[in-house]
Design an enzyme around this catalytic site. Structure first.
Site, PDB file in Angstrom:
ATOM      1  N   ILE A  52      71.893  64.431  34.373  1.00  0.00           N
ATOM      2  CA  ILE A  52      73.038  63.583  34.726  1.00  0.00           C
ATOM      3  C   ILE A  52      73.946  64.235  35.757  1.00  0.00           C
ATOM      4  O   ILE A  52      74.885  63.611  36.231  1.00  0.00           O
ATOM      5  CB  ILE A  52      73.880  63.212  33.478  1.00  0.00           C
ATOM      6  CG1 ILE A  52      74.212  64.466  32.652  1.00  0.00           C
ATOM      7  CG2 ILE A  52      73.177  62.154  32.656  1.00  0.00           C
ATOM      8  CD1 ILE A  52      75.149  64.198  31.495  1.00  0.00           C
ATOM      9  N   GLY A  53      73.688  65.474  36.101  1.00  0.00           N
ATOM     10  CA  GLY A  53      74.555  66.089  37.100  1.00  0.00           C
ATOM     11  C   GLY A  53      74.095  67.477  37.482  1.00  0.00           C
ATOM     12  O   GLY A  53      73.209  68.061  36.847  1.00  0.00           O
ATOM     13  N   GLU A  54      74.701  67.943  38.536  1.00  0.00           N
ATOM     14  CA  GLU A  54      74.370  69.275  39.053  1.00  0.00           C
ATOM     15  C   GLU A  54      75.681  69.871  39.557  1.00  0.00           C
ATOM     16  O   GLU A  54      76.377  69.246  40.352  1.00  0.00           O
ATOM     17  CB  GLU A  54      73.377  69.105  40.223  1.00  0.00           C
ATOM     18  CG  GLU A  54      72.971  70.385  40.920  1.00  0.00           C
ATOM     19  CD  GLU A  54      71.698  70.964  40.316  1.00  0.00           C
ATOM     20  OE1 GLU A  54      70.731  70.202  40.124  1.00  0.00           O
ATOM     21  OE2 GLU A  54      71.691  72.175  40.049  1.00  0.00           O
ATOM     22  N   GLY A  55      76.032  71.041  39.091  1.00  0.00           N
ATOM     23  CA  GLY A  55      77.260  71.673  39.579  1.00  0.00           C
ATOM     24  C   GLY A  55      76.952  73.071  40.067  1.00  0.00           C
ATOM     25  O   GLY A  55      75.785  73.465  40.160  1.00  0.00           O
ATOM     26  N   GLY A  56      77.996  73.831  40.378  1.00  0.00           N
ATOM     27  CA  GLY A  56      77.819  75.190  40.841  1.00  0.00           C
ATOM     28  C   GLY A  56      77.155  76.050  39.768  1.00  0.00           C
ATOM     29  O   GLY A  56      76.532  77.065  40.034  1.00  0.00           O
ATOM     30  N   GLY A  58      74.840  74.990  37.403  1.00  0.00           N
ATOM     31  CA  GLY A  58      73.446  74.651  37.136  1.00  0.00           C
ATOM     32  C   GLY A  58      73.328  73.159  36.865  1.00  0.00           C
ATOM     33  O   GLY A  58      74.186  72.395  37.279  1.00  0.00           O
ATOM     34  N   LYS A  74      74.509  71.812  29.505  1.00  0.00           N
ATOM     35  CA  LYS A  74      74.718  72.436  30.810  1.00  0.00           C
ATOM     36  C   LYS A  74      73.885  73.718  30.872  1.00  0.00           C
ATOM     37  O   LYS A  74      74.157  74.681  30.150  1.00  0.00           O
ATOM     38  CB  LYS A  74      76.212  72.780  30.907  1.00  0.00           C
ATOM     39  CG  LYS A  74      76.793  72.745  32.274  1.00  0.00           C
ATOM     40  CD  LYS A  74      78.314  72.914  32.135  1.00  0.00           C
ATOM     41  CE  LYS A  74      79.013  72.927  33.432  1.00  0.00           C
ATOM     42  NZ  LYS A  74      80.463  73.124  33.292  1.00  0.00           N
ATOM     43  N   ASP A 172      90.586  75.403  38.484  1.00  0.00           N
ATOM     44  CA  ASP A 172      89.715  74.520  39.265  1.00  0.00           C
ATOM     45  C   ASP A 172      89.940  73.054  38.878  1.00  0.00           C
ATOM     46  O   ASP A 172      88.991  72.311  38.651  1.00  0.00           O
ATOM     47  CB  ASP A 172      88.241  74.933  39.069  1.00  0.00           C
ATOM     48  CG  ASP A 172      87.356  74.457  40.225  1.00  0.00           C
ATOM     49  OD1 ASP A 172      87.901  74.062  41.281  1.00  0.00           O
ATOM     50  OD2 ASP A 172      86.127  74.466  40.062  1.00  0.00           O
TER      51      ASP A 172
HETATM   52  N1  LIG Z   1      80.276  66.439  28.945  1.00  0.00           N
HETATM   53  C1  LIG Z   1      79.719  65.706  29.907  1.00  0.00           C
HETATM   54  N2  LIG Z   1      79.405  64.418  29.695  1.00  0.00           N
HETATM   55  C2  LIG Z   1      78.842  63.660  30.666  1.00  0.00           C
HETATM   56  N3  LIG Z   1      78.549  64.103  31.895  1.00  0.00           N
HETATM   57  C3  LIG Z   1      78.834  65.394  32.176  1.00  0.00           C
HETATM   58  C4  LIG Z   1      79.418  66.269  31.205  1.00  0.00           C
HETATM   59  N4  LIG Z   1      79.590  67.484  31.783  1.00  0.00           N
HETATM   60  C5  LIG Z   1      79.142  67.372  33.043  1.00  0.00           C
HETATM   61  N5  LIG Z   1      78.687  66.123  33.295  1.00  0.00           N
HETATM   62  C6  LIG Z   1      78.101  65.627  34.564  1.00  0.00           C
HETATM   63  O1  LIG Z   1      77.517  66.687  35.277  1.00  0.00           O
HETATM   64  C7  LIG Z   1      78.146  66.845  36.550  1.00  0.00           C
HETATM   65  C8  LIG Z   1      78.179  68.309  36.927  1.00  0.00           C
HETATM   66  O2  LIG Z   1      79.112  68.969  36.120  1.00  0.00           O
HETATM   67  P1  LIG Z   1      79.554  70.466  36.359  1.00  0.00           P
HETATM   68  O3  LIG Z   1      80.770  70.688  35.541  1.00  0.00           O
HETATM   69  O4  LIG Z   1      78.391  71.347  36.117  1.00  0.00           O
HETATM   70  O5  LIG Z   1      79.833  70.572  37.904  1.00  0.00           O
HETATM   71  P2  LIG Z   1      80.993  69.996  38.859  1.00  0.00           P
HETATM   72  O6  LIG Z   1      82.313  70.165  38.198  1.00  0.00           O
HETATM   73  O7  LIG Z   1      80.625  68.585  39.266  1.00  0.00           O
HETATM   74  O8  LIG Z   1      80.852  70.920  40.132  1.00  0.00           O
HETATM   75  P3  LIG Z   1      81.251  72.471  40.271  1.00  0.00           P
HETATM   76  O9  LIG Z   1      80.476  73.220  39.259  1.00  0.00           O
HETATM   77  O10 LIG Z   1      80.832  72.776  41.667  1.00  0.00           O
HETATM   78  O11 LIG Z   1      82.713  72.542  40.035  1.00  0.00           O
HETATM   79  C9  LIG Z   1      79.519  66.192  36.384  1.00  0.00           C
HETATM   80  O12 LIG Z   1      80.056  65.762  37.598  1.00  0.00           O
HETATM   81  C10 LIG Z   1      79.193  65.039  35.448  1.00  0.00           C
HETATM   82  O13 LIG Z   1      78.654  63.972  36.186  1.00  0.00           O
END
Ligand SMILES: Nc1ncnc2c1ncn2[C@@H]1O[C@H](COP(=O)(O)OP(=O)(O)OP(=O)(O)O)[C@@H](O)[C@H]1O
Length: 401
Positions: A52-56, A58, A74, A172
């Site tokens: 559902i997502g990708e962040g810094g 993983g 995550k 952040d």
């Molecule tokens: N608890 C959750 N419930 C539903 N979706 C989630 C949840 N946590 C994260 N996500 C999804 O995963 C995505 C990535 O989250 P993550 O916190 O890893 O990175 P980010 O905040 O988008 O980016 P960065 O890590 O660069 O700050 C989010 O934008 C969201 O769409």
């Protein structure tokens, strides 16, 4: 409010003392430890269709535990050393606290190279993908829902700043770190960069991290973390929620292109300056999102915008605390307009830095990478390559010139 052994420093461990080796994981983390097998089963072997997502940090997967509970899993990317530090940080920051406007951490998994965090699953994604996204969301953010979102985030932050001991600076706060549940209740997430403020400390110095467009200038320049750096980021977010526009977006409506003529050095902080410009002209209502709904209360929206301007003042003591912000948003406290002056943007600092370096060194920068490395070499030691997001803007400035 929970007060964990870690937060009270009874364990004798500080964040700095904790090594990133698995065997040194602090033993007093007050949360469930899942097995890798359990999480693999919950996510159908980390099936890409459940991603559902990708962040810094993983990748994030949606999963379902055996008891039926939906979870967000995550997974820290294995090669990310910085991420590993953030993993421990996040774990310790939030495993023992709970508030209606913070994501709930259900647990974690540490097995071999695997480091995984498990949260409650939030149905409505992040503010970045919905309210500020490029039209993919079908959620209607009417004015009432925006008020609740702004207030919820403010309350969550006030809790971290004042009620948790030692206080936590999130570092952040941004639209992609505000997740929304099925009722659009906001939940602050991503504590990977959070710092615990030791008792009686007014600030701690740290390497600069965070996201451009939300970074308080004094934090970007001197690396000093205070609660007021979060207040600055919150102010930017508040303006984004009321206006429905991103502070870093380069796509401005045609009628606002004049702003770039007035402030040609600006590559981010556009929304901030735009709000300031309309405030000066006595026409603040112009910045309100036209799709805010029939229930829009213009007077209240303008009050929120003024609070946003107050939060982003250059002089940190002119920024309100988060608990004062809550009182101003609810209307319990008046917004002192006399204290509002031009908000600070990081662009002011970067443009200044580039000009002074040019004067000092009499150099014409050949390429963006030369510019970037020269800035890094001349900058405060606290400004580091870790500031990856900032790097992008350094590049953008040089390319435009
Ligand atoms: N608890 C959750 N419930 C539903 N979706 C989630 C949840 N946590 C994260 N996500 C999804 O995963 C995505 C990535 O989250 P993550 O916190 O890893 O990175 P980010 O905040 O988008 O980016 P960065 O890590 O660069 O700050 C989010 O934008 C969201 O769409």
């Amino acid at each position: 409010m929970g007060c964990s052994p870690f937060f009270c420093y009874k364990s004798g461990a500080t964040r700095q003392q904790i090594s990133t080796h698995t065997e040194d994981l602090p033993g007093d983390i007050n949360t469930i430890r899942y097995t890798y097998k359990e999480l693999a089963r919950a996510t159908e072997n980390f099936n890409p269709s459940n991603k559902i997502g990708e962040g810094g940090f993983g990748s994030v997967y949606k999963g379902r535990l055996r008891n039926g509970k939906l979870i967000a899993v995550k997974v820290l990317s294995v090669e990310s050393r910085q991420g590993l530090k953030e993993f421990l940080n996040e774990l310790m920051s939030i495993s023992n606290i709970s508030h209606g406007n913070l994501v709930s951490l259900y647990g974690y998994c540490v097995e071999g190279n695997q480091r995984i965090l498990v949260y409650n699953y939030l149905e409505n994604n992040s503010l970045a993908q919905t309210l500020l996204g490029s039209g993919r969301s079908n959620i209607q953010f009417n004015w009432r829902s925006r008020v609740n979102i702004c207030l919820g985030i403010a309350r969550g932050l006030a809790y971290l700043h004042d009620d948790v001991n030692p206080h936590i600076v999130h570092r952040d706060i941004k639209a992609s770190n505000i997740l929304l549940d099925k009722d659009l209740t906001p939940k602050i997430s991503d504590f990977g960069l959070a710092k615990l403020l030791p008792p009686n400390a007014s600030h701690i110095s740290t390497r600069v991290a965070g996201t451009l467009g939300y970074l308080a200038p004094e934090y970007a320049i001197r690396g000093q973390v205070t609660r007021k750096s979060d207040v600055y980021s919150f102010g930017v977010l508040l303006l984004e929620i009321v206006s429905g526009r991103s502070n870093t977006s380069s796509r401005l409506p045609y009628e606002d292109q004049i702003l770039l003529e007035k402030f040609p050095e600006v590559t981010n902080g556009v929304l901030l300056l735009q709000t300031w410009m309309y405030y000066e002209q006595g026409d603040l209502a112009k910045i309100i999102d036209s799709s805010a709904g029939d229930d829009l209360d213009i007077e209240q929206a303008c009050r929120f915008l003024k609070v946003g301007l107050l939060c982003t003042q250059d002089v940190t003591r002119h920024r309100p605390t988060m608990s004062t912000v809550v009182s101003m948003l609810t209307g319990e406290k008046d917004v002192d307009s006399e204290k509002i002056s031009k908000p600070a943007t990081i662009s002011d600092f970067m443009d200044l830095k580039i000009r002074s370096m040019r004067r000092e060194n009499n150099i014409a920068f050949a390429s963006s990478s030369t510019l970037l490395s020269t800035i890094m070499a001349h900058s405060s030691p606290l400004l580091s390559q870790e500031t990856t997001q900032a790097s992008i803007t350094f590049t953008a400035i040089s390319e435009r010139e």
